[in-house]
Design an enzyme around this catalytic site. Structure first.
Site, mmCIF file in Angstrom:
data_model
loop_
_atom_site.group_PDB
_atom_site.id
_atom_site.type_symbol
_atom_site.label_atom_id
_atom_site.label_comp_id
_atom_site.label_asym_id
_atom_site.label_seq_id
_atom_site.Cartn_x
_atom_site.Cartn_y
_atom_site.Cartn_z
ATOM 1 N N ASP A 64 85.037 -56.802 116.913
ATOM 2 C CA ASP A 64 86.002 -56.479 115.877
ATOM 3 C C ASP A 64 85.278 -55.564 114.889
ATOM 4 O OD1 ASP A 64 88.147 -56.628 114.034
ATOM 5 O OD2 ASP A 64 87.085 -58.239 112.982
ATOM 6 N N ASP A 76 86.320 -54.587 111.040
ATOM 7 C CA ASP A 76 86.248 -55.048 109.653
ATOM 8 C C ASP A 76 85.889 -56.527 109.578
ATOM 9 O OD1 ASP A 76 87.159 -52.447 108.693
ATOM 10 O OD2 ASP A 76 89.094 -53.026 109.534
HETATM 11 MG MG LIG Z 1 88.028 -58.556 111.134
#
Ligand SMILES: [Mg+2]
Length: 411
Positions: free
Chosen positions: A251, A253
Protein backbone atom coordinates in the site's frame (compact mmCIF):
# COMPACT_ATOMS: atom_id res chain seq x y z
CA UNK A 1 12.01 19.25 -2.93
CA UNK A 2 15.71 18.66 -3.31
CA UNK A 3 17.24 18.32 -6.73
CA UNK A 4 18.41 14.80 -7.42
CA UNK A 5 19.77 12.93 -10.40
CA UNK A 6 17.33 10.71 -12.25
CA UNK A 7 18.23 7.04 -12.00
CA UNK A 8 15.68 5.52 -14.35
CA UNK A 9 16.75 4.94 -17.97
CA UNK A 10 13.80 4.37 -20.29
CA UNK A 11 15.61 2.98 -23.36
CA UNK A 12 17.37 -0.35 -23.73
CA UNK A 13 19.18 -1.48 -26.88
CA UNK A 14 19.54 -5.25 -27.28
CA UNK A 15 22.15 -7.00 -29.43
CA UNK A 16 20.21 -9.70 -31.29
CA UNK A 17 22.23 -10.03 -34.50
CA UNK A 18 24.65 -12.80 -33.52
CA UNK A 19 25.14 -15.77 -35.81
CA UNK A 20 24.64 -18.44 -33.15
CA UNK A 21 26.99 -20.82 -34.95
CA UNK A 22 27.77 -22.87 -31.82
CA UNK A 23 24.13 -23.97 -31.62
CA UNK A 24 24.19 -25.55 -35.09
CA UNK A 25 20.83 -26.49 -36.58
CA UNK A 26 18.90 -24.82 -33.73
CA UNK A 27 19.81 -21.39 -35.06
CA UNK A 28 19.72 -22.14 -38.79
CA UNK A 29 16.45 -20.21 -39.15
CA UNK A 30 15.95 -18.84 -35.62
CA UNK A 31 18.12 -16.13 -34.06
CA UNK A 32 19.46 -17.21 -30.65
CA UNK A 33 17.38 -14.70 -28.63
CA UNK A 34 14.20 -16.16 -30.15
CA UNK A 35 14.87 -19.75 -29.14
CA UNK A 36 12.05 -21.05 -26.95
CA UNK A 37 12.55 -20.99 -23.21
CA UNK A 38 9.54 -22.52 -21.50
CA UNK A 39 6.39 -20.93 -22.96
CA UNK A 40 8.05 -17.96 -24.73
CA UNK A 41 11.18 -16.88 -26.57
CA UNK A 42 14.27 -16.25 -24.43
CA UNK A 43 14.08 -12.60 -25.49
CA UNK A 44 10.62 -12.30 -23.92
CA UNK A 45 12.07 -13.19 -20.50
CA UNK A 46 15.00 -10.83 -20.98
CA UNK A 47 12.89 -7.79 -21.88
CA UNK A 48 10.46 -8.49 -19.03
CA UNK A 49 13.32 -8.09 -16.56
CA UNK A 50 14.22 -4.63 -17.90
CA UNK A 51 10.57 -3.54 -17.66
CA UNK A 52 10.87 -4.05 -13.88
CA UNK A 53 13.44 -1.26 -13.78
CA UNK A 54 11.49 1.31 -15.79
CA UNK A 55 12.48 0.55 -19.39
CA UNK A 56 9.61 1.45 -21.75
CA UNK A 57 11.40 1.39 -25.10
CA UNK A 58 13.48 -1.41 -26.62
CA UNK A 59 15.65 -1.01 -29.69
CA UNK A 60 16.57 -4.42 -31.10
CA UNK A 61 19.89 -4.27 -32.96
CA UNK A 62 19.45 -6.90 -35.67
CA UNK A 63 21.58 -8.34 -38.41
CA UNK A 64 21.51 -12.04 -39.19
CA UNK A 65 17.86 -13.23 -39.61
CA UNK A 66 16.43 -9.76 -38.96
CA UNK A 67 13.16 -10.74 -40.61
CA UNK A 68 12.58 -13.49 -38.05
CA UNK A 69 13.03 -10.95 -35.24
CA UNK A 70 10.62 -8.56 -36.92
CA UNK A 71 8.01 -11.31 -37.19
CA UNK A 72 8.32 -12.16 -33.50
CA UNK A 73 8.04 -8.64 -32.09
CA UNK A 74 4.24 -8.40 -31.83
CA UNK A 75 3.96 -11.63 -29.82
CA UNK A 76 6.79 -10.65 -27.49
CA UNK A 77 5.26 -7.22 -26.96
CA UNK A 78 1.86 -8.74 -26.19
CA UNK A 79 3.44 -11.06 -23.61
CA UNK A 80 5.08 -8.26 -21.62
CA UNK A 81 3.39 -6.94 -18.48
CA UNK A 82 3.75 -3.25 -19.31
CA UNK A 83 3.07 -0.95 -22.21
CA UNK A 84 6.36 -0.90 -24.10
CA UNK A 85 7.56 0.08 -27.54
CA UNK A 86 9.82 -2.30 -29.49
CA UNK A 87 11.56 -1.18 -32.68
CA UNK A 88 14.35 -2.62 -34.83
CA UNK A 89 17.60 -1.23 -36.19
CA UNK A 90 19.13 -3.49 -38.81
CA UNK A 91 22.85 -3.23 -39.51
CA UNK A 92 23.54 -2.78 -43.25
CA UNK A 93 26.52 -5.18 -43.19
CA UNK A 94 28.07 -7.48 -40.55
CA UNK A 95 29.13 -4.60 -38.30
CA UNK A 96 30.19 -6.19 -35.02
CA UNK A 97 28.65 -5.30 -31.65
CA UNK A 98 30.02 -1.74 -31.68
CA UNK A 99 29.03 -1.29 -35.31
CA UNK A 100 25.47 -2.39 -34.54
CA UNK A 101 25.23 0.43 -31.97
CA UNK A 102 26.88 2.86 -34.41
CA UNK A 103 24.24 2.20 -37.07
CA UNK A 104 21.49 2.94 -34.54
CA UNK A 105 23.17 6.14 -33.33
CA UNK A 106 20.46 8.57 -34.46
CA UNK A 107 17.87 6.76 -32.38
CA UNK A 108 19.72 6.54 -29.08
CA UNK A 109 18.65 8.59 -26.07
CA UNK A 110 21.06 10.70 -23.99
CA UNK A 111 21.44 7.68 -21.71
CA UNK A 112 20.58 4.13 -22.71
CA UNK A 113 21.03 0.59 -21.49
CA UNK A 114 22.59 -2.04 -23.71
CA UNK A 115 22.62 -5.80 -23.27
CA UNK A 116 23.36 -9.01 -25.11
CA UNK A 117 20.24 -10.72 -26.40
CA UNK A 118 21.52 -14.21 -25.64
CA UNK A 119 22.40 -13.96 -21.96
CA UNK A 120 20.55 -13.25 -18.74
CA UNK A 121 22.21 -11.84 -15.62
CA UNK A 122 19.74 -11.90 -12.73
CA UNK A 123 21.38 -9.12 -10.76
CA UNK A 124 19.78 -6.08 -9.15
CA UNK A 125 19.88 -3.63 -12.05
CA UNK A 126 18.99 -0.73 -9.74
CA UNK A 127 22.52 -0.90 -8.33
CA UNK A 128 23.83 -0.04 -11.81
CA UNK A 129 21.23 2.72 -12.27
CA UNK A 130 21.96 4.23 -8.86
CA UNK A 131 25.72 4.26 -9.40
CA UNK A 132 25.42 5.67 -12.93
CA UNK A 133 23.20 8.51 -11.71
CA UNK A 134 26.14 9.72 -9.62
CA UNK A 135 28.89 9.26 -12.22
CA UNK A 136 31.13 12.19 -13.07
CA UNK A 137 30.27 13.98 -16.30
CA UNK A 138 33.16 12.51 -18.31
CA UNK A 139 32.06 8.90 -17.76
CA UNK A 140 30.95 7.30 -21.04
CA UNK A 141 29.70 4.00 -19.73
CA UNK A 142 29.20 1.71 -16.77
CA UNK A 143 29.25 -2.08 -16.94
CA UNK A 144 27.47 -4.54 -14.67
CA UNK A 145 30.30 -6.85 -13.62
CA UNK A 146 30.43 -10.38 -12.18
CA UNK A 147 33.02 -11.77 -9.81
CA UNK A 148 33.93 -15.41 -10.51
CA UNK A 149 35.97 -17.84 -8.42
CA UNK A 150 37.38 -19.21 -11.65
CA UNK A 151 37.44 -16.64 -14.45
CA UNK A 152 39.66 -18.66 -16.79
CA UNK A 153 36.94 -18.99 -19.47
CA UNK A 154 36.70 -15.21 -19.84
CA UNK A 155 38.70 -12.05 -20.21
CA UNK A 156 38.83 -10.08 -16.96
CA UNK A 157 38.79 -6.42 -15.99
CA UNK A 158 41.01 -4.48 -13.62
CA UNK A 159 38.91 -2.46 -11.21
CA UNK A 160 40.28 0.46 -9.19
CA UNK A 161 37.52 1.64 -6.84
CA UNK A 162 34.75 1.57 -9.44
CA UNK A 163 36.92 2.63 -12.38
CA UNK A 164 37.71 -0.01 -15.01
CA UNK A 165 41.33 0.65 -15.88
CA UNK A 166 42.09 -2.30 -18.15
CA UNK A 167 40.81 -5.43 -19.88
CA UNK A 168 43.04 -8.48 -19.74
CA UNK A 169 43.28 -11.88 -21.40
CA UNK A 170 41.89 -15.01 -19.73
CA UNK A 171 43.68 -15.79 -16.49
CA UNK A 172 45.03 -19.31 -15.74
CA UNK A 173 42.58 -21.99 -14.56
CA UNK A 174 41.40 -21.56 -10.99
CA UNK A 175 42.14 -17.84 -10.85
CA UNK A 176 39.35 -15.62 -9.51
CA UNK A 177 38.49 -12.54 -11.51
CA UNK A 178 35.95 -9.89 -12.40
CA UNK A 179 34.28 -10.23 -15.78
CA UNK A 180 31.93 -8.25 -18.00
CA UNK A 181 28.32 -9.25 -17.20
CA UNK A 182 27.02 -8.11 -20.61
CA UNK A 183 24.77 -5.31 -19.32
CA UNK A 184 25.79 -1.69 -19.87
CA UNK A 185 24.59 1.82 -19.22
CA UNK A 186 26.00 4.30 -21.76
CA UNK A 187 25.82 7.98 -22.41
CA UNK A 188 25.22 8.96 -26.01
CA UNK A 189 28.84 10.13 -26.12
CA UNK A 190 29.66 6.46 -26.73
CA UNK A 191 28.82 7.11 -30.39
CA UNK A 192 31.94 9.32 -30.73
CA UNK A 193 34.06 6.24 -29.95
CA UNK A 194 32.39 3.91 -32.48
CA UNK A 195 33.01 3.21 -36.15
CA UNK A 196 30.74 1.52 -38.74
CA UNK A 197 32.45 -1.80 -38.12
CA UNK A 198 33.91 -2.50 -34.70
CA UNK A 199 33.68 -4.77 -31.68
CA UNK A 200 32.52 -3.25 -28.42
CA UNK A 201 34.36 -5.88 -26.37
CA UNK A 202 37.61 -6.07 -28.33
CA UNK A 203 38.04 -2.46 -29.51
CA UNK A 204 35.78 0.12 -27.89
CA UNK A 205 35.67 -0.86 -24.22
CA UNK A 206 39.45 -1.33 -23.82
CA UNK A 207 40.03 2.10 -25.41
CA UNK A 208 37.49 3.71 -23.07
CA UNK A 209 39.18 2.04 -20.10
CA UNK A 210 42.57 3.40 -21.18
CA UNK A 211 41.01 6.88 -21.32
CA UNK A 212 39.49 6.57 -17.82
CA UNK A 213 35.95 6.86 -19.22
CA UNK A 214 34.56 3.52 -18.03
CA UNK A 215 33.21 2.39 -14.66
CA UNK A 216 31.79 -0.79 -13.22
CA UNK A 217 29.21 -1.95 -10.71
CA UNK A 218 29.64 -5.41 -9.20
CA UNK A 219 26.52 -7.51 -9.46
CA UNK A 220 25.75 -11.02 -8.31
CA UNK A 221 23.18 -13.64 -9.13
CA UNK A 222 22.21 -16.21 -11.72
CA UNK A 223 23.93 -15.90 -15.08
CA UNK A 224 23.24 -17.93 -18.20
CA UNK A 225 24.52 -17.46 -21.74
CA UNK A 226 22.53 -19.64 -24.16
CA UNK A 227 25.35 -19.74 -26.74
CA UNK A 228 26.20 -23.44 -26.35
CA UNK A 229 23.74 -26.37 -26.43
CA UNK A 230 24.26 -27.56 -22.81
CA UNK A 231 23.70 -24.07 -21.41
CA UNK A 232 20.66 -23.45 -23.62
CA UNK A 233 19.28 -26.79 -22.45
CA UNK A 234 19.63 -25.78 -18.79
CA UNK A 235 18.21 -22.30 -19.37
CA UNK A 236 14.93 -23.77 -20.63
CA UNK A 237 13.96 -25.01 -17.17
CA UNK A 238 16.02 -22.70 -14.95
CA UNK A 239 14.84 -19.37 -16.33
CA UNK A 240 11.05 -19.83 -16.20
CA UNK A 241 11.42 -21.16 -12.64
CA UNK A 242 13.69 -18.34 -11.49
CA UNK A 243 11.71 -15.52 -13.05
CA UNK A 244 8.37 -16.55 -11.58
CA UNK A 245 9.31 -14.45 -8.59
CA UNK A 246 7.81 -13.91 -5.20
CA UNK A 247 5.94 -10.63 -4.91
CA UNK A 248 5.64 -7.88 -2.34
CA UNK A 249 2.51 -5.73 -2.65
CA UNK A 250 2.77 -2.41 -0.84
CA UNK A 251 0.00 0.00 0.00
CA UNK A 252 1.27 3.56 -0.47
CA UNK A 253 -0.13 6.05 2.04
CA UNK A 254 0.64 4.93 5.59
CA UNK A 255 3.18 2.31 4.44
CA UNK A 256 5.68 3.99 2.09
CA UNK A 257 4.85 7.54 3.13
CA UNK A 258 3.35 9.24 6.16
CA UNK A 259 -0.38 9.54 5.49
CA UNK A 260 -0.88 13.30 5.46
CA UNK A 261 -4.19 12.82 3.59
CA UNK A 262 -4.56 13.10 -0.19
CA UNK A 263 -0.88 13.35 -1.02
CA UNK A 264 -0.81 14.36 -4.69
CA UNK A 265 2.71 15.72 -5.19
CA UNK A 266 6.29 14.93 -4.24
CA UNK A 267 6.63 18.02 -2.04
CA UNK A 268 3.98 16.60 0.34
CA UNK A 269 5.43 13.08 0.18
CA UNK A 270 7.29 12.17 3.38
CA UNK A 271 8.96 8.75 3.33
CA UNK A 272 8.29 6.38 6.22
CA UNK A 273 11.51 5.40 8.03
CA UNK A 274 13.18 2.44 6.36
CA UNK A 275 10.81 2.48 3.35
CA UNK A 276 13.53 2.85 0.70
CA UNK A 277 15.67 0.26 2.53
CA UNK A 278 12.70 -2.13 2.56
CA UNK A 279 12.21 -1.77 -1.20
CA UNK A 280 15.92 -2.32 -1.81
CA UNK A 281 15.95 -5.36 0.48
CA UNK A 282 13.07 -7.01 -1.38
CA UNK A 283 14.64 -6.20 -4.77
CA UNK A 284 17.99 -7.62 -3.66
CA UNK A 285 16.21 -10.76 -2.45
CA UNK A 286 14.78 -11.26 -5.96
CA UNK A 287 11.20 -10.23 -5.23
CA UNK A 288 8.86 -8.19 -7.39
CA UNK A 289 7.78 -5.00 -5.61
CA UNK A 290 4.39 -3.50 -6.50
CA UNK A 291 2.36 -0.54 -5.23
CA UNK A 292 -1.43 -0.79 -4.99
CA UNK A 293 -3.06 2.44 -3.85
CA UNK A 294 -6.55 3.94 -3.57
CA UNK A 295 -6.44 7.50 -4.90
CA UNK A 296 -9.90 8.91 -4.27
CA UNK A 297 -8.29 12.36 -4.33
CA UNK A 298 -8.89 12.17 -8.09
CA UNK A 299 -12.63 11.52 -7.64
CA UNK A 300 -12.72 14.34 -5.10
CA UNK A 301 -11.15 16.78 -7.56
CA UNK A 302 -8.03 17.38 -5.45
CA UNK A 303 -5.59 16.31 -8.18
CA UNK A 304 -5.78 14.50 -11.51
CA UNK A 305 -4.57 11.13 -12.80
CA UNK A 306 -1.48 12.70 -14.38
CA UNK A 307 -0.45 13.85 -10.91
CA UNK A 308 -0.96 10.33 -9.50
CA UNK A 309 1.08 8.76 -12.31
CA UNK A 310 3.75 11.43 -12.00
CA UNK A 311 4.09 10.85 -8.28
CA UNK A 312 4.24 7.06 -8.73
CA UNK A 313 6.99 7.53 -11.34
CA UNK A 314 8.88 9.78 -8.93
CA UNK A 315 8.54 7.17 -6.15
CA UNK A 316 9.88 4.44 -8.47
CA UNK A 317 12.77 6.62 -9.60
CA UNK A 318 13.64 7.56 -6.02
CA UNK A 319 13.59 3.85 -5.13
CA UNK A 320 16.02 3.11 -8.00
CA UNK A 321 18.31 5.90 -6.89
CA UNK A 322 18.36 4.12 -3.53
CA UNK A 323 19.21 0.77 -5.16
CA UNK A 324 15.80 -0.94 -5.27
CA UNK A 325 12.92 -0.87 -7.74
CA UNK A 326 9.16 -0.64 -7.97
CA UNK A 327 8.33 -3.15 -10.71
CA UNK A 328 4.84 -1.83 -11.37
CA UNK A 329 1.92 -0.04 -9.72
CA UNK A 330 -1.86 0.18 -9.82
CA UNK A 331 -4.03 2.99 -8.47
CA UNK A 332 -7.79 3.44 -8.21
CA UNK A 333 -9.04 6.99 -8.89
CA UNK A 334 -12.73 6.17 -8.29
CA UNK A 335 -14.95 6.78 -5.28
CA UNK A 336 -18.74 6.26 -5.00
CA UNK A 337 -19.19 9.72 -3.45
CA UNK A 338 -16.68 11.62 -5.59
CA UNK A 339 -17.40 15.15 -6.77
CA UNK A 340 -15.95 14.57 -10.24
CA UNK A 341 -18.69 12.85 -12.24
CA UNK A 342 -16.35 10.75 -14.37
CA UNK A 343 -14.87 9.15 -11.26
CA UNK A 344 -18.01 8.91 -9.09
CA UNK A 345 -18.62 5.18 -8.96
CA UNK A 346 -17.98 2.05 -6.95
CA UNK A 347 -15.13 0.22 -8.68
CA UNK A 348 -13.74 -3.30 -8.27
CA UNK A 349 -10.22 -1.85 -8.12
CA UNK A 350 -10.98 0.20 -5.01
CA UNK A 351 -9.73 -1.61 -1.89
CA UNK A 352 -11.17 -3.51 -0.03
CA UNK A 353 -11.92 -4.89 -3.51
CA UNK A 354 -9.05 -7.06 -4.81
CA UNK A 355 -9.13 -5.69 -8.40
CA UNK A 356 -5.72 -4.00 -8.46
CA UNK A 357 -4.01 -7.03 -6.97
CA UNK A 358 -5.74 -9.41 -9.37
CA UNK A 359 -4.69 -7.28 -12.31
CA UNK A 360 -1.04 -7.41 -11.25
CA UNK A 361 -1.30 -11.16 -10.65
CA UNK A 362 -2.54 -11.54 -14.23
CA UNK A 363 -0.05 -9.16 -15.83
CA UNK A 364 3.02 -10.54 -14.03
CA UNK A 365 1.84 -14.20 -13.93
CA UNK A 366 2.18 -14.38 -10.16
CA UNK A 367 1.40 -17.22 -7.80
CA UNK A 368 -0.70 -15.63 -4.99
CA UNK A 369 0.68 -18.23 -2.56
CA UNK A 370 4.12 -16.68 -3.09
CA UNK A 371 2.99 -13.09 -2.54
CA UNK A 372 2.40 -10.88 0.49
CA UNK A 373 0.56 -7.60 0.94
CA UNK A 374 1.64 -4.92 3.42
CA UNK A 375 -1.01 -2.33 4.34
CA UNK A 376 -1.98 -0.06 7.20
CA UNK A 377 -5.77 -0.52 6.94
CA UNK A 378 -8.22 -3.39 7.33
CA UNK A 379 -9.29 -2.67 3.73
CA UNK A 380 -5.78 -3.66 2.59
CA UNK A 381 -6.10 -6.96 4.47
CA UNK A 382 -9.53 -7.64 2.92
CA UNK A 383 -8.19 -6.96 -0.58
CA UNK A 384 -5.25 -9.30 0.05
CA UNK A 385 -7.45 -12.09 1.41
CA UNK A 386 -9.84 -11.84 -1.55
CA UNK A 387 -6.87 -12.07 -3.93
CA UNK A 388 -5.56 -15.15 -2.12
CA UNK A 389 -2.54 -13.28 -0.76
CA UNK A 390 -1.24 -13.23 2.82
CA UNK A 391 -1.80 -9.81 4.38
CA UNK A 392 0.37 -8.11 7.03
CA UNK A 393 -0.92 -5.04 8.89
CA UNK A 394 1.86 -2.47 9.28
CA UNK A 395 1.54 -0.73 12.65
CA UNK A 396 3.99 2.07 11.82
CA UNK A 397 7.64 2.40 12.75
CA UNK A 398 10.51 1.31 10.54
CA UNK A 399 9.33 -0.45 7.37
CA UNK A 400 12.56 -2.39 6.79
CA UNK A 401 12.38 -3.85 10.32
CA UNK A 402 8.80 -4.91 9.64
CA UNK A 403 9.34 -6.36 6.17
CA UNK A 404 12.75 -8.02 6.56
CA UNK A 405 11.55 -11.02 8.65
CA UNK A 406 8.59 -11.52 6.30
CA UNK A 407 10.73 -11.50 3.14
CA UNK A 408 13.54 -13.56 4.68
CA UNK A 409 11.27 -16.33 6.01
CA UNK A 410 10.08 -17.24 2.50
CA UNK A 411 12.64 -19.75 1.16
MG1 LIG B 1 -2.83 3.21 3.55
Amino acid sequence: MTCQPTATVSQCAVLVGGLGTRLGALTAATPKPLLPCGDRPFLGWLLREFVRYGVTEFLLLTGHLSGAVENAVAAIQAGLPGDVRITLSQEPVRAGTGGAVFHARHRLHDRFLLCNGDSLFDSNLAALLADAARDPADTVGRILLRRLDDASRYGVVTLEQDRISAFQERPPAGTPGIINGGVYLFRRALVDHLSPQCSLEADVLPALARGNRLRGTLGSGYFRDIGIPEDYQRAQTEIPTLLHRRALFLDRDGVLNIDHGYVGSADRFEWVDGALDAIRHATEAGWHVFIVTNQSGVARGLYDEDAVRGLLAWIADTARLAGGTIDDARYCPFHPEGSVTAYRQAHPWRKPGPGMLLDLIRAWELNPARAVMIGDQESDMRAAADAGIAGYLFPGGNLLSFIQPIVDKYP
